[in-house]
Design an enzyme around this catalytic site. Structure first.
Site, PDB file in Angstrom:
ATOM      1  N   TYR A 172       0.848  -1.210   0.000  1.00 53.59           N
ATOM      2  CA  TYR A 172       0.000   0.000   0.000  1.00 53.59           C
ATOM      3  C   TYR A 172       0.878   1.253   0.000  1.00 53.59           C
ATOM      4  CZ  TYR A 172      -3.861   3.100   1.423  1.00 53.59           C
ATOM      5  OH  TYR A 172      -4.796   4.112   1.486  1.00 53.59           O
ATOM      6  N   LYS A 200       1.179   4.110  -2.916  1.00 53.19           N
ATOM      7  CA  LYS A 200       0.799   5.504  -2.636  1.00 53.19           C
ATOM      8  C   LYS A 200       1.987   6.459  -2.784  1.00 53.19           C
ATOM      9  CE  LYS A 200      -3.575   4.756  -1.806  1.00 53.19           C
ATOM     10  NZ  LYS A 200      -4.601   5.258  -2.751  1.00 53.19           N
TER      11      LYS A 200
HETATM   12  P1  NAI Z   1     -13.454   2.458   0.360  1.00 54.45           P
HETATM   13  O1  NAI Z   1     -12.967   1.063   0.408  1.00 54.45           O
HETATM   14  O2  NAI Z   1     -14.566   2.882   1.263  1.00 54.45           O
HETATM   15  O3  NAI Z   1     -13.859   2.851  -1.133  1.00 54.45           O
HETATM   16  C1  NAI Z   1     -13.046   2.557  -2.223  1.00 54.45           C
HETATM   17  C2  NAI Z   1     -13.869   2.639  -3.467  1.00 54.45           C
HETATM   18  O4  NAI Z   1     -13.049   2.259  -4.576  1.00 54.45           O
HETATM   19  C3  NAI Z   1     -15.044   1.675  -3.455  1.00 54.45           C
HETATM   20  O5  NAI Z   1     -16.175   2.336  -3.995  1.00 54.45           O
HETATM   21  C4  NAI Z   1     -14.577   0.542  -4.356  1.00 54.45           C
HETATM   22  O6  NAI Z   1     -15.636  -0.138  -5.020  1.00 54.45           O
HETATM   23  C5  NAI Z   1     -13.733   1.310  -5.351  1.00 54.45           C
HETATM   24  N1  NAI Z   1     -12.783   0.474  -6.064  1.00 54.45           N
HETATM   25  C6  NAI Z   1     -11.913  -0.438  -5.536  1.00 54.45           C
HETATM   26  N2  NAI Z   1     -11.216  -1.015  -6.515  1.00 54.45           N
HETATM   27  C7  NAI Z   1     -11.624  -0.443  -7.684  1.00 54.45           C
HETATM   28  C8  NAI Z   1     -11.270  -0.602  -9.033  1.00 54.45           C
HETATM   29  N3  NAI Z   1     -10.350  -1.493  -9.415  1.00 54.45           N
HETATM   30  N4  NAI Z   1     -11.894   0.146  -9.981  1.00 54.45           N
HETATM   31  C9  NAI Z   1     -12.849   1.021  -9.625  1.00 54.45           C
HETATM   32  N5  NAI Z   1     -13.222   1.231  -8.353  1.00 54.45           N
HETATM   33  C10 NAI Z   1     -12.619   0.498  -7.390  1.00 54.45           C
HETATM   34  O7  NAI Z   1     -12.175   3.358   0.576  1.00 54.45           O
HETATM   35  P2  NAI Z   1     -11.980   4.899   0.957  1.00 54.45           P
HETATM   36  O8  NAI Z   1     -11.544   4.938   2.364  1.00 54.45           O
HETATM   37  O9  NAI Z   1     -13.125   5.706   0.523  1.00 54.45           O
HETATM   38  O10 NAI Z   1     -10.694   5.221   0.060  1.00 54.45           O
HETATM   39  C11 NAI Z   1     -10.707   5.986  -1.113  1.00 54.45           C
HETATM   40  C12 NAI Z   1      -9.281   6.319  -1.494  1.00 54.45           C
HETATM   41  O11 NAI Z   1      -8.665   7.050  -0.443  1.00 54.45           O
HETATM   42  C13 NAI Z   1      -8.397   5.078  -1.708  1.00 54.45           C
HETATM   43  O12 NAI Z   1      -7.499   5.313  -2.767  1.00 54.45           O
HETATM   44  C14 NAI Z   1      -7.646   4.967  -0.398  1.00 54.45           C
HETATM   45  O13 NAI Z   1      -6.438   4.296  -0.545  1.00 54.45           O
HETATM   46  C15 NAI Z   1      -7.463   6.419  -0.056  1.00 54.45           C
HETATM   47  N6  NAI Z   1      -7.182   6.661   1.348  1.00 54.45           N
HETATM   48  C16 NAI Z   1      -8.100   6.312   2.326  1.00 54.45           C
HETATM   49  C17 NAI Z   1      -7.797   6.534   3.646  1.00 54.45           C
HETATM   50  C18 NAI Z   1      -8.740   6.189   4.754  1.00 54.45           C
HETATM   51  O14 NAI Z   1      -8.348   6.328   5.914  1.00 54.45           O
HETATM   52  N7  NAI Z   1      -9.957   5.760   4.488  1.00 54.45           N
HETATM   53  C19 NAI Z   1      -6.508   7.129   4.057  1.00 54.45           C
HETATM   54  C20 NAI Z   1      -5.645   7.456   2.963  1.00 54.45           C
HETATM   55  C21 NAI Z   1      -5.984   7.230   1.664  1.00 54.45           C
END
Ligand code: NAI
Length: 249
Positions: free
Chosen positions: A156, A160
């Site tokens: 991860y 990133k």
């Molecule tokens: P989440 O798991 O709630 O949502 C992720 C979304 O991406 C989901 O809608 C999922 O269906 C979609 N997704 C996954 N693989 C996919 C693919 N191959 N093609 C299209 N869509 C896909 O995660 P969250 O927390 O909303 O994260 C969003 C972004 O923010 C991610 O890139 C994550 O790494 C990043 N992030 C999140 C943090 C957190 O604390 N929640 C912290 C730092 C970064």
């Protein structure tokens, strides 16, 4: 005056969490929104309806950001439907945490494909129409883990951190075409991805490390994306903005 009036935004992985908050924030500010999702048709339809109710054009696309050909079709379809793309938010991401001793090649590849290759796939598709229009804002979702590292999250963190290098390079390649490219590095944000952190003793240990003494909300991140998407950030490119309550400074 709304900040994104008449703009067209594409947001990946927006059926929940941070992506959903970004889609809603952009629509509130007048943007027409095309967004992608992977699994839940129901959630995607519900978001499409919420966005449309805000008075903008919105459409959900089932599209895997990790697969080059799917992003090619996606962007062609979005251009046909919306006519242009002003903003692209590469938000889709996953984590498959494991200590390196136990991290399999398949787990490594999956995280790299979904988190990093997806950013290449999407950016490669959107820059052509943006170059023609001589304007564009690309926002890539990194993480504080990409800056700080974290035991058990080597894949991860590498994906990133890779996004940050990619972002700086694209900013340099396309700045003269008035295309900006920035990254956002969230800290711990309350979504499905971090639900395992929220409860119990673990949560207070995390919160003690955060100067603002709370987890972030998806809206905290959507606000930073709004700034980067809008002309408010017209002289900002190649940057990584940490939105982490001060966890990483
Ligand atoms: P989440 O798991 O709630 O949502 C992720 C979304 O991406 C989901 O809608 C999922 O269906 C979609 N997704 C996954 N693989 C996919 C693919 N191959 N093609 C299209 N869509 C896909 O995660 P969250 O927390 O909303 O994260 C969003 C972004 O923010 C991610 O890139 C994550 O790494 C990043 N992030 C999140 C943090 C957190 O604390 N929640 C912290 C730092 C970064």
């Amino acid at each position: 005056m709304k900040l994104l009036e008449n703009k067209v935004a594409v947001v990946t992985g927006a059926s929940r969490g941070i992506g959903e908050a970004i889609a809603l924030k952009f629509a509130e500010q007048g943007a027409n929104v095309a967004f992608t999702y992977l699994s839940s048709d129901e959630k995607a339809k519900a978001l499409e309806a919420k966005l449309t109710a805000l008075g903008v054009k919105a459409k959900a696309y089932k599209s895997n950001a990790a697969v080059y050909e799917e992003t090619e079709t996606l962007i062609a379809d979005v251009l046909k439907e919306f006519g242009k793309i002003d903003i692209c938010v590469n938000n889709a991401g996953i984590s498959k945490d494991n200590l390196l001793l136990r991290l399999s090649p398949d787990q490594w590849d999956e995280v790299m494909d979904v988190n990093l290759k997806s950013v290449y796939n999407m950016t490669k598709q959107v820059i052509r129409p943006m170059m023609k229009a001589k304007t564009g804002s690309i926002i890539n979702m990194s993480s504080v883990i990409g800056i700080m590292g974290n035991a058990g999250q080597s894949s991860y963190a590498a994906s990133k951190a890779g996004i940050i290098g990619f972002t700086k390079s694209i900013a340099q390649e396309l700045g003269s075409r008035n295309i900006r490219c920035n990254a956002v590095a969230p800290g711990f944000i309350e979504t499905d991805m971090t639900s395992y952190l929220k409860d119990g003793e673990g949560a207070s240990a995390y919160i003690q490390q955060i100067p603002l003494a709370r987890f972030g909300t998806p809206e905290d991140i959507a606000n930073v994306c709004l700034f980067l998407a809008s002309d408010m950030s017209s002289y900002v490119t190649g940057q990584t903005i940490s939105a982490c309550g001060g966890l990483c400074m």
